[in-house]
Motif scaffolding. Structure first.
Motif, PDB file in Angstrom:
ATOM      1  N   LEU A 284       0.418  26.673 -21.968  1.00 23.38           N
ATOM      2  CA  LEU A 284      -0.364  25.949 -20.973  1.00 23.38           C
ATOM      3  C   LEU A 284      -1.775  25.804 -21.535  1.00 23.38           C
ATOM      4  O   LEU A 284      -2.480  26.801 -21.715  1.00 23.38           O
TER       5      LEU A 284
ATOM      6  N   GLN B  26       1.027  21.227 -14.944  1.00 21.92           N
ATOM      7  CA  GLN B  26       2.436  21.196 -15.306  1.00 21.92           C
ATOM      8  C   GLN B  26       3.293  21.710 -14.147  1.00 21.92           C
ATOM      9  O   GLN B  26       2.850  22.512 -13.332  1.00 21.92           O
TER      10      GLN B  26
ATOM     11  N   LEU C 232       7.012  23.581 -13.149  1.00 21.54           N
ATOM     12  CA  LEU C 232       8.125  24.420 -13.599  1.00 21.54           C
ATOM     13  C   LEU C 232       9.266  24.169 -12.627  1.00 21.54           C
ATOM     14  O   LEU C 232       9.131  24.441 -11.434  1.00 21.54           O
TER      15      LEU C 232
ATOM     16  N   LYS D  64      12.586  30.812 -12.279  1.00 18.76           N
ATOM     17  CA  LYS D  64      11.221  30.284 -12.139  1.00 18.76           C
ATOM     18  C   LYS D  64      10.254  31.356 -11.633  1.00 18.76           C
ATOM     19  O   LYS D  64       9.169  31.544 -12.199  1.00 18.76           O
TER      20      LYS D  64
ATOM     21  N   LEU E 198      -1.157  29.579 -10.214  1.00 22.03           N
ATOM     22  CA  LEU E 198       0.299  29.705 -10.257  1.00 22.03           C
ATOM     23  C   LEU E 198       0.801  29.545  -8.832  1.00 22.03           C
ATOM     24  O   LEU E 198       0.432  30.327  -7.952  1.00 22.03           O
TER      25      LEU E 198
ATOM     26  N   ASN F   3      -7.605  20.752 -10.456  1.00 23.84           N
ATOM     27  CA  ASN F   3      -7.289  20.518 -11.860  1.00 23.84           C
ATOM     28  C   ASN F   3      -8.321  19.593 -12.500  1.00 23.84           C
ATOM     29  O   ASN F   3      -8.747  19.798 -13.640  1.00 23.84           O
TER      30      ASN F   3
ATOM     31  N   SER G  25      -6.434  25.048 -14.774  1.00 29.26           N
ATOM     32  CA  SER G  25      -5.057  24.812 -15.203  1.00 29.26           C
ATOM     33  C   SER G  25      -4.125  25.119 -14.030  1.00 29.26           C
ATOM     34  O   SER G  25      -4.340  26.085 -13.301  1.00 29.26           O
TER      35      SER G  25
ATOM     36  N   LEU H  71       0.021  25.424 -12.699  1.00 26.36           N
ATOM     37  CA  LEU H  71       1.467  25.472 -12.933  1.00 26.36           C
ATOM     38  C   LEU H  71       2.143  25.636 -11.579  1.00 26.36           C
ATOM     39  O   LEU H  71       1.954  26.650 -10.899  1.00 26.36           O
TER      40      LEU H  71
ATOM     41  N   ARG I 261       6.928  18.665 -17.393  1.00 23.95           N
ATOM     42  CA  ARG I 261       7.837  19.501 -16.623  1.00 23.95           C
ATOM     43  C   ARG I 261       8.520  20.504 -17.542  1.00 23.95           C
ATOM     44  O   ARG I 261       9.160  20.126 -18.527  1.00 23.95           O
TER      45      ARG I 261
ATOM     46  N   TYR J 169      11.246  20.532 -22.546  1.00 26.76           N
ATOM     47  CA  TYR J 169       9.804  20.638 -22.386  1.00 26.76           C
ATOM     48  C   TYR J 169       9.252  19.236 -22.520  1.00 26.76           C
ATOM     49  O   TYR J 169       9.012  18.778 -23.639  1.00 26.76           O
TER      50      TYR J 169
END
Length: 223
Positions: free
Chosen positions: A29, A35, A37, A45, A164, A188, A193, A195, A211, A222
């Motif tokens: 990352l 991004q 997941l 996950k 996260l 962002n 960052s 996720l 993704r 990826y």
């Protein structure tokens, strides 16, 4: 060049002598990245997010957070690393004896900031997630969707370097899900960052973002 915020290199995880739950996981990352997941239920996950948070340690492979090797992070250093993250858990983890306002403000109180310096900021964020009129309510009287929004606000309030989020829109209607997604995107844009773990294809289709696709404990694609 800036180092990745998170980097996994051939990471595997097993409990005891059992089979690996995650195996050969490699990804990075980058600072300021956004991004998703994704993958079916049971793919791993949440487990992967727990590895990033360092509530789980890998059985093999290398994990780096903010340029630090995870195996060497402990004690006060672990606390400091976790404070650089904002986390939205599926089970919310709100403190029942604190009001919605107090739960959201908790990361700022931990930083020993004076309430006068953040009260307006907390109230503005509560209004944005639709909880302005629930600021003084305790978690036991909140609906599941309200708890979800409070947990998201708490994760975002300190403007962490990394967010996260585990199914952050799972308990809200599509319109509010889009509003919350805009909140993640705005953070962002300011440099955090992000996720987001989700199986909501409609949500992911709203953003041109990479993704990470997990299936059967492996990172198959990826994009």
């Amino acid at each position: 060049m800036e180092q990745p915020v998170v980097a996994f290199d051939n990471v595997g995880l097993r409990y005891g002598q059992g089979p690996e739950i995650l195996h050969d996981i490699s990804f990075a990352l980058e600072p300021g990245s956004f991004q998703f997941l994704t993958g079916p239920s049971g793919a791993g996950k949440t487990t992967l997010l727990r590895l990033i948070l360092l509530s789980l340690r890998p059985s093999r492979g290398l994990v780096r957070l903010f340029g630090l090797e995870a195996s060497g992070i402990a004690g006060q250093d672990l606390t400091a690393v976790r404070r650089r993250m904002g986390v939205v858990f599926q089970d919310f983890r709100l403190l029942d004896h604190l009001t919605t306002y107090e739960n959201v403000a908790l990361p700022l109180r931990v930083q020993e900031r004076e309430e006068a310096s953040y009260r307006a900021e907390v109230m503005e964020l509560l209004a944005w997630v639709g909880l302005g009129e629930r600021a003084h309510a305790l978690p036991p009287v909140l609906s599941g969707g309200e708890k979800q929004r409070a947990a998201i606000a708490r994760a975002l309030i300190a403007r962490p370097e990394l967010i996260l989020a585990d199914e952050p829109t799972g308990n809200v209607d599509p319109a509010l899900a889009r509003r919350l997604l805009r909140l993640f995107l705005e953070l962002n844009r300011l440099g955090t960052s992000v996720l987001i773990a989700t199986h909501d294809l409609a949500l992911m289709d709203q953003v041109d973002a990479r993704r990470l696709v997990l299936s059967d404990g492996q990172l198959h694609r990826y994009d």
